[in-house]
Design a protein around this motif. Structure first.
Motif, PDB file in Angstrom:
ATOM      1  N   ASN A  63    -190.205 -56.008  67.665  1.00 50.06           N
ATOM      2  CA  ASN A  63    -188.969 -56.412  66.995  1.00 50.06           C
ATOM      3  C   ASN A  63    -188.219 -57.522  67.729  1.00 50.06           C
ATOM      4  O   ASN A  63    -187.118 -57.869  67.335  1.00 50.06           O
ATOM      5  CB  ASN A  63    -188.050 -55.199  66.838  1.00 50.06           C
ATOM      6  CG  ASN A  63    -188.609 -54.208  65.858  1.00 50.06           C
ATOM      7  OD1 ASN A  63    -189.278 -54.571  64.903  1.00 50.06           O
ATOM      8  ND2 ASN A  63    -188.342 -52.940  66.096  1.00 50.06           N
ATOM      9  N   TYR A  97    -186.771 -60.893  68.695  1.00 49.46           N
ATOM     10  CA  TYR A  97    -186.458 -62.025  67.828  1.00 49.46           C
ATOM     11  C   TYR A  97    -185.958 -63.244  68.599  1.00 49.46           C
ATOM     12  O   TYR A  97    -186.349 -64.369  68.297  1.00 49.46           O
ATOM     13  CB  TYR A  97    -185.395 -61.604  66.799  1.00 49.46           C
ATOM     14  CG  TYR A  97    -185.020 -62.690  65.823  1.00 49.46           C
ATOM     15  CD1 TYR A  97    -185.850 -63.023  64.773  1.00 49.46           C
ATOM     16  CD2 TYR A  97    -183.839 -63.393  65.973  1.00 49.46           C
ATOM     17  CE1 TYR A  97    -185.511 -64.026  63.883  1.00 49.46           C
ATOM     18  CE2 TYR A  97    -183.497 -64.399  65.090  1.00 49.46           C
ATOM     19  CZ  TYR A  97    -184.333 -64.701  64.055  1.00 49.46           C
ATOM     20  OH  TYR A  97    -184.003 -65.696  63.178  1.00 49.46           O
ATOM     21  N   THR A 111    -191.172 -61.880  62.804  1.00 42.15           N
ATOM     22  CA  THR A 111    -189.737 -61.761  62.569  1.00 42.15           C
ATOM     23  C   THR A 111    -189.051 -63.123  62.472  1.00 42.15           C
ATOM     24  O   THR A 111    -188.184 -63.329  61.623  1.00 42.15           O
ATOM     25  CB  THR A 111    -189.089 -60.922  63.679  1.00 42.15           C
ATOM     26  OG1 THR A 111    -189.442 -61.469  64.946  1.00 42.15           O
ATOM     27  CG2 THR A 111    -189.529 -59.487  63.604  1.00 42.15           C
TER      28      THR A 111
END
Length: 89
Positions: free
Chosen positions: A20, A22, A38
């Motif tokens: 996750n 980013y 992402t």
């Protein structure tokens, strides 16, 4: 005895954090072919969704989230044990 109980959830949460992530790929990627999932979804959202619709963007988001769901299915018992503070038996 407590090492396996702590190593499993630590690995799972480390994987989820890396998946996750980013900000670092957004800063370090200089070309669109270097983007992670992402970052790519974020860049497509601002341009593509406004002109073509949101259906294709939603399909990409489902495919981007699918590996996390599969990891969760395999390690569900360990994740629940880590959150509840018990061991897997």
């Amino acid at each position: 005895m407590s090492l396996p109980a702590q190593a499993g959830p630590l690995g799972i949460f480390s994987f989820l954090t890396a998946w996750n992530d980013y900000v670092w790929p957004l800063v370090s990627a200089t070309r669109p072919d270097m983007y992670t999932l992402t970052v790519g979804l974020g860049s497509i959202q601002t341009v593509f969704a406004q002109s073509e619709g949101i259906g294709f963007l939603m399909a990409q988001a489902v495919f981007a989230g699918l590996p996390i769901f599969i990891v969760y299915l395999f390690f569900q018992k360990h994740i629940v044990a880590a959150v509840s503070g018990t061991t897997v038996g």
